[in-house]
Design a protein around this motif. Structure first.
Motif, short mmCIF file in Angstrom:
data_model
loop_
_atom_site.label_atom_id
_atom_site.label_comp_id
_atom_site.label_asym_id
_atom_site.label_seq_id
_atom_site.Cartn_x
_atom_site.Cartn_y
_atom_site.Cartn_z
N GLU A 86 0.83 -1.20 0.00
CA GLU A 86 0.00 0.00 0.00
C GLU A 86 0.87 1.26 0.00
O GLU A 86 0.60 2.21 -0.74
CB GLU A 86 -0.93 -0.01 1.22
CG GLU A 86 -2.01 1.04 1.14
CD GLU A 86 -3.03 0.88 2.27
OE1 GLU A 86 -3.28 1.89 2.93
OE2 GLU A 86 -3.54 -0.23 2.46
N LYS A 87 1.91 1.26 0.82
CA LYS A 87 2.80 2.42 0.89
C LYS A 87 3.50 2.64 -0.46
O LYS A 87 3.65 3.79 -0.90
CB LYS A 87 3.83 2.24 2.00
CG LYS A 87 4.68 3.46 2.23
CD LYS A 87 5.57 3.32 3.45
CE LYS A 87 6.34 4.60 3.70
NZ LYS A 87 7.18 4.51 4.90
N HIS B 169 2.34 1.91 -3.41
CA HIS B 169 1.36 2.49 -4.33
C HIS B 169 1.19 3.98 -4.07
O HIS B 169 1.20 4.79 -5.01
CB HIS B 169 0.02 1.77 -4.21
CG HIS B 169 -1.06 2.39 -5.04
ND1 HIS B 169 -1.06 2.31 -6.41
CD2 HIS B 169 -2.13 3.14 -4.70
CE1 HIS B 169 -2.10 2.97 -6.88
NE2 HIS B 169 -2.76 3.49 -5.85
N GLU B 170 1.06 4.34 -2.80
CA GLU B 170 0.91 5.75 -2.44
C GLU B 170 2.12 6.57 -2.89
O GLU B 170 1.98 7.67 -3.42
CB GLU B 170 0.70 5.89 -0.93
CG GLU B 170 -0.63 5.36 -0.44
CD GLU B 170 -0.70 5.26 1.07
OE1 GLU B 170 0.22 5.73 1.78
OE2 GLU B 170 -1.71 4.70 1.56
N LEU B 171 3.32 6.04 -2.65
CA LEU B 171 4.54 6.76 -3.02
C LEU B 171 4.69 6.89 -4.53
O LEU B 171 5.17 7.92 -5.02
CB LEU B 171 5.76 6.09 -2.41
CG LEU B 171 5.95 6.29 -0.91
CD1 LEU B 171 7.04 5.37 -0.38
CD2 LEU B 171 6.28 7.74 -0.60
N LYS B 172 4.30 5.86 -5.28
CA LYS B 172 4.40 5.94 -6.74
C LYS B 172 3.56 7.09 -7.28
O LYS B 172 3.93 7.72 -8.26
CB LYS B 172 3.95 4.62 -7.38
CG LYS B 172 4.96 3.52 -7.28
CD LYS B 172 4.41 2.27 -7.95
CE LYS B 172 5.26 1.06 -7.67
NZ LYS B 172 4.66 -0.16 -8.26
N VAL B 173 2.43 7.35 -6.62
CA VAL B 173 1.52 8.40 -7.06
C VAL B 173 1.98 9.78 -6.58
O VAL B 173 1.88 10.76 -7.30
CB VAL B 173 0.09 8.10 -6.57
CG1 VAL B 173 -0.85 9.26 -6.86
CG2 VAL B 173 -0.43 6.82 -7.20
N SER B 174 2.51 9.83 -5.36
CA SER B 174 2.78 11.13 -4.74
C SER B 174 4.24 11.58 -4.77
O SER B 174 4.53 12.74 -4.48
CB SER B 174 2.31 11.10 -3.28
OG SER B 174 3.10 10.18 -2.53
N ASP B 175 5.17 10.69 -5.09
CA ASP B 175 6.59 11.02 -5.00
C ASP B 175 7.30 10.62 -6.30
O ASP B 175 7.51 9.44 -6.57
CB ASP B 175 7.21 10.28 -3.80
CG ASP B 175 8.61 10.71 -3.50
OD1 ASP B 175 9.46 10.67 -4.41
OD2 ASP B 175 8.88 11.08 -2.34
#
Length: 78
Positions: free
Chosen positions: A17-18, A20-26
């Protein structure tokens, strides 16, 4: 489609999950993940003789993949 071992989700299931979040936001993390994915595919193609390489070139790819994987892990655990 064949299964390619060593995908990041497989290597770090607790961080799916982390990641996925990082791929989108960072953007930096997204670039690292893409680099790992590309190196992993190259290693897999070399190991399965789809795109054979000299042994030293294959070893170099594995070392580069490990270095990027270490960087991804450091990013996930900071």
């Amino acid at each position: 489609m064949s299964h390619t071992p060593h995908e990041l989700a497989e290597e770090f299931p607790e961080f799916v999950e982390k990641m996925h979040e990082l791929k989108v936001s960072d953007a930096h993390f997204a670039k690292l993940a893409d680099e790992y994915h590309e190196l992993n595919r190259k290693v897999h193609r070399a190991e399965t003789n789809v795109e054979p390489r000299e042994e030293l070139a294959e070893v170099d790819l594995r070392k580069r993949r490990a270095a990027v994987k270490d960087e991804v892990y450091a990013y996930l655990t900071k």
